[in-house]
Design a protein around this motif. Structure first.
Motif, PDB file in Angstrom:
ATOM      1  N   GLY A  56       1.012  -0.583   0.150  1.00  0.00           N
ATOM      2  CA  GLY A  56       0.330  -0.204   0.123  1.00  0.00           C
ATOM      3  C   GLY A  56       0.906   1.842  -0.250  1.00  0.00           C
ATOM      4  O   GLY A  56       0.467   2.149  -0.905  1.00  0.00           O
ATOM      5  N   LEU A  57       1.675   1.001   1.079  1.00  0.00           N
ATOM      6  CA  LEU A  57       2.793   2.595   1.060  1.00  0.00           C
ATOM      7  C   LEU A  57       3.548   3.274  -0.285  1.00  0.00           C
ATOM      8  O   LEU A  57       3.330   3.661  -0.593  1.00  0.00           O
ATOM      9  CB  LEU A  57       3.814   2.275   1.685  1.00  0.00           C
ATOM     10  N   ASP A  58       3.449   2.093  -0.977  1.00  0.00           N
ATOM     11  CA  ASP A  58       4.259   1.648  -2.320  1.00  0.00           C
ATOM     12  C   ASP A  58       3.638   1.558  -3.212  1.00  0.00           C
ATOM     13  O   ASP A  58       4.298   2.057  -4.330  1.00  0.00           O
ATOM     14  CB  ASP A  58       5.434   0.261  -2.550  1.00  0.00           C
ATOM     15  N   ARG A  59       2.579   1.634  -3.768  1.00  0.00           N
ATOM     16  CA  ARG A  59       1.330   1.928  -4.020  1.00  0.00           C
ATOM     17  C   ARG A  59       0.968   3.456  -4.649  1.00  0.00           C
ATOM     18  O   ARG A  59       1.483   4.713  -3.932  1.00  0.00           O
ATOM     19  CB  ARG A  59      -0.009   1.430  -4.248  1.00  0.00           C
ATOM     20  N   PRO A  60       0.951   3.826  -6.768  1.00  0.00           N
ATOM     21  CA  PRO A  60       1.029   4.862  -6.267  1.00  0.00           C
ATOM     22  C   PRO A  60      -0.227   5.891  -6.233  1.00  0.00           C
ATOM     23  O   PRO A  60      -0.906   4.954  -5.647  1.00  0.00           O
ATOM     24  CB  PRO A  60       0.232   5.075  -7.949  1.00  0.00           C
ATOM     25  N   SER A  61      -0.647   6.877  -5.826  1.00  0.00           N
ATOM     26  CA  SER A  61      -1.362   7.691  -5.039  1.00  0.00           C
ATOM     27  C   SER A  61      -2.117   8.187  -6.596  1.00  0.00           C
ATOM     28  O   SER A  61      -1.725   8.169  -7.224  1.00  0.00           O
ATOM     29  CB  SER A  61      -0.881   9.726  -4.259  1.00  0.00           C
ATOM     30  N   ASP A  62      -3.376   9.114  -5.978  1.00  0.00           N
ATOM     31  CA  ASP A  62      -4.755   9.404  -7.400  1.00  0.00           C
ATOM     32  C   ASP A  62      -4.025  10.953  -7.140  1.00  0.00           C
ATOM     33  O   ASP A  62      -3.659  11.952  -6.722  1.00  0.00           O
ATOM     34  CB  ASP A  62      -5.628   8.798  -6.606  1.00  0.00           C
ATOM     35  N   GLY A  63      -3.935  11.098  -8.502  1.00  0.00           N
ATOM     36  CA  GLY A  63      -3.481  12.775  -9.162  1.00  0.00           C
ATOM     37  C   GLY A  63      -2.065  12.555  -8.947  1.00  0.00           C
ATOM     38  O   GLY A  63      -1.647  14.821  -8.860  1.00  0.00           O
ATOM     39  N   THR A  64      -1.039  12.498  -8.135  1.00  0.00           N
ATOM     40  CA  THR A  64      -0.072  13.358  -8.256  1.00  0.00           C
ATOM     41  C   THR A  64       1.610  12.194  -8.411  1.00  0.00           C
ATOM     42  O   THR A  64       1.161  10.900  -9.133  1.00  0.00           O
ATOM     43  CB  THR A  64       0.328  12.744  -7.078  1.00  0.00           C
ATOM     44  N   LEU A  65       1.952  12.615  -8.792  1.00  0.00           N
ATOM     45  CA  LEU A  65       3.398  11.273  -9.057  1.00  0.00           C
ATOM     46  C   LEU A  65       4.295  10.575  -8.290  1.00  0.00           C
ATOM     47  O   LEU A  65       5.298  10.005  -8.041  1.00  0.00           O
ATOM     48  CB  LEU A  65       4.618  12.339 -10.222  1.00  0.00           C
ATOM     49  N   TRP A  66       3.504  10.934  -6.925  1.00  0.00           N
ATOM     50  CA  TRP A  66       3.935  10.372  -5.795  1.00  0.00           C
ATOM     51  C   TRP A  66       3.247   8.644  -5.391  1.00  0.00           C
ATOM     52  O   TRP A  66       2.184   9.046  -5.785  1.00  0.00           O
ATOM     53  CB  TRP A  66       4.200  10.929  -4.490  1.00  0.00           C
ATOM     54  N   THR A  67       4.513   8.230  -4.758  1.00  0.00           N
ATOM     55  CA  THR A  67       3.516   6.736  -4.303  1.00  0.00           C
ATOM     56  C   THR A  67       3.020   7.286  -3.176  1.00  0.00           C
ATOM     57  O   THR A  67       3.260   8.208  -2.204  1.00  0.00           O
ATOM     58  CB  THR A  67       5.120   5.781  -3.541  1.00  0.00           C
ATOM     59  N   ASN A  68       2.088   6.635  -2.153  1.00  0.00           N
ATOM     60  CA  ASN A  68       1.577   6.886  -0.564  1.00  0.00           C
ATOM     61  C   ASN A  68       2.553   7.335  -0.259  1.00  0.00           C
ATOM     62  O   ASN A  68       2.448   7.671   0.640  1.00  0.00           O
ATOM     63  CB  ASN A  68       0.440   5.399  -0.271  1.00  0.00           C
ATOM     64  N   ARG A  69       3.738   6.198  -0.049  1.00  0.00           N
ATOM     65  CA  ARG A  69       4.692   6.786   1.335  1.00  0.00           C
ATOM     66  C   ARG A  69       5.382   8.552   0.792  1.00  0.00           C
ATOM     67  O   ARG A  69       5.527   8.919   1.725  1.00  0.00           O
ATOM     68  CB  ARG A  69       5.891   5.338   0.972  1.00  0.00           C
ATOM     69  N   GLN A  70       5.888   8.603  -0.330  1.00  0.00           N
ATOM     70  CA  GLN A  70       5.933  10.025  -0.554  1.00  0.00           C
ATOM     71  C   GLN A  70       4.395  10.467  -0.415  1.00  0.00           C
ATOM     72  O   GLN A  70       5.299  12.036   0.574  1.00  0.00           O
ATOM     73  CB  GLN A  70       6.425   9.908  -2.153  1.00  0.00           C
ATOM     74  N   LEU A  71       3.677  10.176  -0.458  1.00  0.00           N
ATOM     75  CA  LEU A  71       2.514  11.138   0.310  1.00  0.00           C
ATOM     76  C   LEU A  71       2.797  11.843   1.041  1.00  0.00           C
ATOM     77  O   LEU A  71       2.159  13.452   1.396  1.00  0.00           O
ATOM     78  CB  LEU A  71       1.359  11.160  -0.726  1.00  0.00           C
ATOM     79  N   LEU A  72       2.574  10.636   1.754  1.00  0.00           N
ATOM     80  CA  LEU A  72       3.011  11.083   3.318  1.00  0.00           C
ATOM     81  C   LEU A  72       3.854  11.650   3.589  1.00  0.00           C
ATOM     82  O   LEU A  72       3.320  12.234   4.712  1.00  0.00           O
ATOM     83  CB  LEU A  72       2.401   9.667   3.934  1.00  0.00           C
ATOM     84  N   TRP A  73       4.820  11.609   3.686  1.00  0.00           N
ATOM     85  CA  TRP A  73       5.748  12.779   3.643  1.00  0.00           C
ATOM     86  C   TRP A  73       5.046  14.301   3.151  1.00  0.00           C
ATOM     87  O   TRP A  73       6.075  14.721   4.242  1.00  0.00           O
ATOM     88  CB  TRP A  73       7.634  12.439   2.996  1.00  0.00           C
TER      89      TRP A  73
END
Length: 173
Positions: A28-45
């Protein structure tokens, strides 16, 4: 300025952040987020970074509010002119940070930074909430042309809530 509302928002964001981290699988952390170029982990940061940068925004607002307003307007225009390099750094920062900062460490950092903001908010003089400066509106959809200290205290949770909707993690039960 409704300090209690800001405290409540920070506490809600803190609970949400910890729940997201606590229930997230590696996949889940490594999955792409929705509407960004980040993964979920990167978006959480990036969501955490919104709170970290707020401390800097408050320092800038306090400093520029003591100067003629045209200086902060010029500073904001200068920063707006540098939007492309900012966007690159804003994109690459979470990619790098998420590689070296574990979800557990992100949780601890979230607690530390929101606690620091809460302590600063408690010590803030009522008159200082009206102080402010111009901000680079092209840098963030939640930046307004002129932001007061009160606006800045509310900023990180607006940013957090917006990006929370872009996460593709399985929501905690």
């Amino acid at each position: 300025m409704d300090r209690q509302a800001v405290y409540a928002d920070y506490a809600r964001a803190r609970r949400t952040f910890h729940a997201l981290l606590g229930h997230a699988s590696q996949g889940g952390l490594d999955r792409p987020s929705d509407g960004t170029l980040w993964t979920n982990r990167q978006l959480l940061w990036h969501m955490l970074f919104g709170y970290i940068i707020t401390r800097v925004l408050l320092v800038l607002a306090r400093a520029f509010s003591r100067l003629p307003r045209r200086l902060s307007r010029g500073f904001a225009r200068l920063l707006d002119a540098g939007t492309k390099p900012f966007d690159l750094v804003n994109y690459l920062g979470p990619r790098g940070a998420a590689r070296i900062i574990s979800p557990q460490r992100m949780g601890a950092m979230f607690d530390k930074v929101t606690g620091a903001l809460e302590r600063r908010l408690a010590a803030e003089a009522e008159a200082d909430f009206a102080r402010g400066m111009h901000y680079p509106v092209r840098w963030d959809p939640f930046f307004k042309d002129f932001m007061t200290v009160a606006d800045i205290y509310r900023y990180p949770t607006e940013h957090f809530d917006f990006h929370h909707r872009q996460l593709t993690l399985d929501e905690p039960g």
